[in-house]
Structure formats: structure tokens, C-alpha cells
Design a protein around this motif. Structure first.
Motif, PDB file in Angstrom:
ATOM      1  N   LYS A 126      11.859  48.663  87.162  1.00  0.00           N
ATOM      2  CA  LYS A 126      11.252  47.344  87.100  1.00  0.00           C
ATOM      3  C   LYS A 126      12.311  46.254  87.238  1.00  0.00           C
ATOM      4  O   LYS A 126      12.119  45.261  87.912  1.00  0.00           O
ATOM      5  CB  LYS A 126      10.483  47.167  85.795  1.00  0.00           C
ATOM      6  CG  LYS A 126       9.254  48.053  85.688  1.00  0.00           C
ATOM      7  CD  LYS A 126       8.451  47.738  84.468  1.00  0.00           C
ATOM      8  CE  LYS A 126       7.772  46.396  84.577  1.00  0.00           C
ATOM      9  NZ  LYS A 126       6.910  46.112  83.420  1.00  0.00           N
ATOM     10  N   LYS A 152       5.567  53.409  82.222  1.00  0.00           N
ATOM     11  CA  LYS A 152       5.885  52.227  83.036  1.00  0.00           C
ATOM     12  C   LYS A 152       6.644  51.189  82.223  1.00  0.00           C
ATOM     13  O   LYS A 152       7.602  50.577  82.708  1.00  0.00           O
ATOM     14  CB  LYS A 152       4.600  51.631  83.597  1.00  0.00           C
ATOM     15  CG  LYS A 152       4.823  50.402  84.466  1.00  0.00           C
ATOM     16  CD  LYS A 152       3.496  49.866  84.996  1.00  0.00           C
ATOM     17  CE  LYS A 152       3.704  48.629  85.845  1.00  0.00           C
ATOM     18  NZ  LYS A 152       2.416  48.075  86.343  1.00  0.00           N
ATOM     19  N   GLU A 153       6.248  50.995  80.974  1.00  0.00           N
ATOM     20  CA  GLU A 153       6.863  49.957  80.145  1.00  0.00           C
ATOM     21  C   GLU A 153       8.100  50.439  79.396  1.00  0.00           C
ATOM     22  O   GLU A 153       9.005  49.639  79.114  1.00  0.00           O
ATOM     23  CB  GLU A 153       5.858  49.437  79.114  1.00  0.00           C
ATOM     24  CG  GLU A 153       4.647  48.746  79.709  1.00  0.00           C
ATOM     25  CD  GLU A 153       3.519  49.700  80.072  1.00  0.00           C
ATOM     26  OE1 GLU A 153       2.462  49.235  80.514  1.00  0.00           O
ATOM     27  OE2 GLU A 153       3.705  50.930  79.895  1.00  0.00           O
ATOM     28  N   ALA A 170       6.709  59.950  84.969  1.00  0.00           N
ATOM     29  CA  ALA A 170       6.092  58.661  85.270  1.00  0.00           C
ATOM     30  C   ALA A 170       4.648  58.588  84.811  1.00  0.00           C
ATOM     31  O   ALA A 170       4.094  57.482  84.687  1.00  0.00           O
ATOM     32  CB  ALA A 170       6.180  58.377  86.767  1.00  0.00           C
ATOM     33  N   LEU A 194      10.425  53.628  82.751  1.00  0.00           N
ATOM     34  CA  LEU A 194      10.767  53.193  84.101  1.00  0.00           C
ATOM     35  C   LEU A 194      11.298  51.768  84.138  1.00  0.00           C
ATOM     36  O   LEU A 194      11.121  51.046  85.114  1.00  0.00           O
ATOM     37  CB  LEU A 194       9.537  53.307  85.013  1.00  0.00           C
ATOM     38  CG  LEU A 194       8.801  54.642  84.978  1.00  0.00           C
ATOM     39  CD1 LEU A 194       7.705  54.676  86.035  1.00  0.00           C
ATOM     40  CD2 LEU A 194       9.753  55.815  85.172  1.00  0.00           C
TER      41      LEU A 194
END
Length: 213
Positions: A207, A199-200, A193, A203
Motif C-alpha cells: 500500500k 490488506k490492512e 493475502a 500488505l
């Protein structure tokens, strides 16, 4: 217990360029290298990469071209589970076959952070016996002493491996293992992470579940 060190992410520029090949949209690329030599995704490229990641594995092939290398020290019982991930992974390990006798055995050679007092006492007895066998092997080169070490070595023994994998494999690992009962997986998922643009790009299922896409 697990230690993850020397984490390196490679080939991001080439992977992003390839992501634009299907639509011949290279002119829209806006990524660049900053003053420290880091490849920074511009808004256009980041938006494209995110949309491809959300669209599923058939569309996010570029993730397979973003490579990650890391040194992982972990117990053999964890490595047995990690070895499930055979596709797009490579690992070079420290050898128990060739080097098990090269250093003194100690408690810290084994993962024991969640052992009870009784288990620690049993481990200490085993470590003492392994060390006795190691010394006997160095003195005599008796194969029986070497086999005693190899066949008695518990699965809590820590082994170092240099591992190479890619972002797509990390997507699979993260969502399969983030709630696993072994704490070692939680540590690896935390590292995943923390990777650039995790994040984009990695993960994305999380989202989606939160309704952010």
C-alpha cells in the motif's frame, strides 16, 4: 505443487487489546464478536492496527501475537527454502524416517506438474524402483532396502507439515517471496493475502508503494 488447507487465525482479540497498552487507550476499542463467533475489528481498532503496521516492525509488535496455523503439503525442495524462516515458526511433519515404507509409492507422491515428458518418464522409473525397494523391505526388513529408499528419495517428494507462524512472519514471507521463480511461493502468498485483515495489517508495504498511505 503445493496444497494449503485447514487455515486458522487465532488470538486476534488479545493482540489488538495489547496494541492499546502503550497509550492506555482500551476505552477506544470498538471490536466485537459477530453472530458466527468471528472477531470483527471496529473502525477505531482497525485504524490503530493499520497505523502501527505501517510504522514498521518496532511499532507493530502486536502482529507477532496474531497466530496462524495451516496444513501445507509441498515438495522437499520447497520446504528447504521455507526452513529459512526459523523465527516464530513451528512445524510438525509427516516422517519419512518412520513411515516411508507404509504406503505404496506412486507418481502423485511427487510434485511433477511442471516436468517435461522426459522427466516424467525418469520419475516413473524411479517410482517403480522405490516401490520395489519398499516391498523388499516389508518382506525382509533389510536395512539396505530402507536406505535405498531414503537416499534415493528425490526433492520433489511431497511432505505434509502442520505449520504455526504469526502475521509478522507472514509480512516477511510475502514481500520476500511473492515474485519468486517457484510457483509454490505464489500460492502461499495468495493465501496470505486472503487472511483476515491482510490488506490492512500484512500488505502494508504494498500500500505504501502505491501511495495509498
Amino acid at each position: 505443487m503445493i496444497q494449503i488447507e485447514k487455515v486458522s487465525v487465532m488470538n486476534l482479540e488479545n493482540a489488538v487489546r495489547g496494541a492499546r497498552n502503550p497509550m492506555n487507550s482500551w476505552a477506544r476499542s470498538d471490536s466485537y464478536y459477530d453472530g458466527e463467533g468471528n472477531y470483527v475489528l471496529g473502525p477505531n481498532d482497525l485504524d490503530l492496527c493499520h497505523r502501527l503496521s505501517v510504522s514498521g516492525s518496532d511499532h507493530r509488535k502486536y502482529l507477532r501475537q496474531i497466530f496462524v496455523s495451516m496444513d501445507i503439503t509441498a515438495p522437499l525442495y520447497w520446504w528447504k527454502e521455507f526452513d529459512t524462516y526459523k523465527v516464530a515458526t513451528v512445524a510438525n511433519s509427516c516422517s519419512t524416517m518412520h513411515k516411508i515404507h507404509s504406503k505404496e509409492f506412486s507418481r502423485d507422491d511427487f510434485s511433477h506438474d511442471r516436468m517435461s515428458d522426459g522427466a516424467l518418464a525418469a520419475l516413473d522409473r524411479l517410482v517403480a524402483f522405490l516401490e520395489e525397494r519398499r516391498r523388499a523391505y516389508l518382506e525382509t526388513r533389510d536395512p539396505a532396502c530402507w536406505h535405498d529408499m531414503i537416499q534415493l528419495l528425490p526433492s520433489s517428494y511431497n511432505q505434509l507439515r502442520t505449520v504455526t507462524l504469526n502475521y509478522e512472519t507472514l509480512v516477511n514471507i510475502y514481500y520476500a517471496r511473492r515474485n519468486h521463480k517457484l510457483a509454490e511461493w505464489h500460492t502461499l502468498c495468495d493465501v496470505i493475502a486472503s487472511l483476515p485483515y491482510a490488506k490492512e495489517l500484512i500488505l502494508v508495504r504494498e500500500k505504501d508503494a502505491n501511495g495509498e498511505n
